[in-house]
Design an enzyme around this catalytic site. Sequence first.
Site, mmCIF file in Angstrom:
data_model
loop_
_atom_site.group_PDB
_atom_site.id
_atom_site.type_symbol
_atom_site.label_atom_id
_atom_site.label_comp_id
_atom_site.label_asym_id
_atom_site.label_seq_id
_atom_site.Cartn_x
_atom_site.Cartn_y
_atom_site.Cartn_z
ATOM 1 N N SER A 64 0.884 -1.249 -0.095
ATOM 2 C CA SER A 64 -0.130 0.187 0.138
ATOM 3 C C SER A 64 0.742 1.234 -0.079
ATOM 4 O O SER A 64 0.125 2.448 -0.041
ATOM 5 C CB SER A 64 -0.984 -0.065 1.301
ATOM 6 O OG SER A 64 -2.153 -0.785 1.005
ATOM 7 N N LYS A 67 0.245 3.221 -2.782
ATOM 8 C CA LYS A 67 -1.131 4.135 -2.929
ATOM 9 C C LYS A 67 -0.501 5.483 -2.775
ATOM 10 O O LYS A 67 -1.178 6.548 -3.419
ATOM 11 C CB LYS A 67 -1.996 3.814 -1.691
ATOM 12 C CG LYS A 67 -2.649 2.414 -1.890
ATOM 13 C CD LYS A 67 -3.400 2.102 -0.679
ATOM 14 C CE LYS A 67 -4.280 0.891 -1.101
ATOM 15 N NZ LYS A 67 -3.661 -0.131 -0.967
ATOM 16 N N TYR A 187 -4.107 -1.750 -10.196
ATOM 17 C CA TYR A 187 -4.016 -1.792 -8.698
ATOM 18 C C TYR A 187 -3.232 -3.051 -8.215
ATOM 19 O O TYR A 187 -2.300 -2.768 -7.483
ATOM 20 C CB TYR A 187 -5.506 -1.798 -8.071
ATOM 21 C CG TYR A 187 -5.436 -2.137 -6.714
ATOM 22 C CD1 TYR A 187 -5.154 -0.830 -5.769
ATOM 23 C CD2 TYR A 187 -5.660 -3.246 -5.807
ATOM 24 C CE1 TYR A 187 -5.152 -1.159 -4.338
ATOM 25 C CE2 TYR A 187 -5.540 -3.526 -4.617
ATOM 26 C CZ TYR A 187 -5.259 -2.547 -3.729
ATOM 27 O OH TYR A 187 -5.314 -2.516 -2.366
ATOM 28 N N TYR A 240 -3.849 3.374 7.930
ATOM 29 C CA TYR A 240 -5.305 2.834 8.135
ATOM 30 C C TYR A 240 -5.882 3.144 9.397
ATOM 31 O O TYR A 240 -5.805 4.406 9.743
ATOM 32 C CB TYR A 240 -5.016 1.166 8.117
ATOM 33 C CG TYR A 240 -4.138 0.459 7.287
ATOM 34 C CD1 TYR A 240 -4.229 1.018 5.960
ATOM 35 C CD2 TYR A 240 -3.015 -0.197 7.690
ATOM 36 C CE1 TYR A 240 -3.068 0.626 4.886
ATOM 37 C CE2 TYR A 240 -2.114 -0.835 6.603
ATOM 38 C CZ TYR A 240 -2.317 -0.399 5.308
ATOM 39 O OH TYR A 240 -1.155 -0.827 4.519
ATOM 40 N N VAL A 258 1.270 -3.463 3.743
ATOM 41 C CA VAL A 258 1.192 -4.854 4.460
ATOM 42 C C VAL A 258 2.563 -5.853 4.098
ATOM 43 O O VAL A 258 2.695 -6.782 4.819
ATOM 44 C CB VAL A 258 0.038 -5.755 4.324
ATOM 45 C CG1 VAL A 258 -1.195 -5.006 4.878
ATOM 46 C CG2 VAL A 258 -0.270 -6.001 2.848
#
Length: 304
Positions: A64, A67, A187, A240, A258
Amino acid sequence: MNFQPILEEIVTTLRPQLGKEGAVANYIPALARVPVNQFGIALRTVDGLEAAAGDALTPFSIQSISKLFALTIGMRLMGETLWERIGREPSGNPFNSLVQLENEQGVPRNPFINAGAIAVADRLVSHCEGKIEMLAQLSSISNEAIHYNPEVAASEAATGFRNVALANFMKSFGKIDNDVATVLDVYFHHCAIEMNCLQLARAAGYLCRDGAHPYLPERQVVTERQARRINSLMLTCGTYDAAGEFAFLIGLPCKSGVGGGIVAVVPDQLTLCVWSPALDSTGNSLLGRKALEMFVARTGLSVF
Ligand code: DON
């Protein structure tokens, strides 16, 4: 400040804790196989000084953290229109949660949860070659070639049932323009980028330089205002449902993945990356968080 001894002390202090707590992400087979007893840390200052310790040169799956770089491309290509379908609020929910999407008509809370990153990937598919553009951007800002790990990308696709659900759910609200499989392929590949701590500390350098390219200072990766906004989103949403805890304990904009990596920014001073694969219950690197706490305690660096 001489950062090298500080990073070495952090490694020496935390190494004995490796393998004692937390667990590697096991919902993706390619991540479940990563040996748990690894820890690396690296930083690069605005003056280009670097420090690194532990397994700082071992490649890992950035997951992530991608992102952050996908958002950067989206903001650069689309400016304000990117926000028509993506919010800027912390979700307070796990990164792969579906619950808020229904109440909020398929508009994800922020670009750093899975739904938000899938929405960004959809925007990228409409504006560029999302997979190619990502590697081009990362290779440029890292100053060396960056690649996908095809095995991890395939593993993401084979097990990404929740992401398929999230994408189809947003599509049902009319919030995804492109073919769901195409968007998810982008993605999943973004999640499967492999980099090491030093490469990530270098690549994130535009975030401590008001958006300026870490190696080509005359070039802006994003504008100063966009860099400020990305840092704000990292602080409020980058880790998160532990973002409040990270802000409280560390006080730096951070983005985690992760794979166990966490990128942190000290605006106007440096960018830092820590990596250790064992995660806590929120999906953030357990020793990575401890390392960042130690780093701010030793250096006094914080945005507050
Ligand atoms: O989408 C997934 O399942 C993972 N590849 C997510 C990556 C991650 O680090 C957690 N995300 N927000």
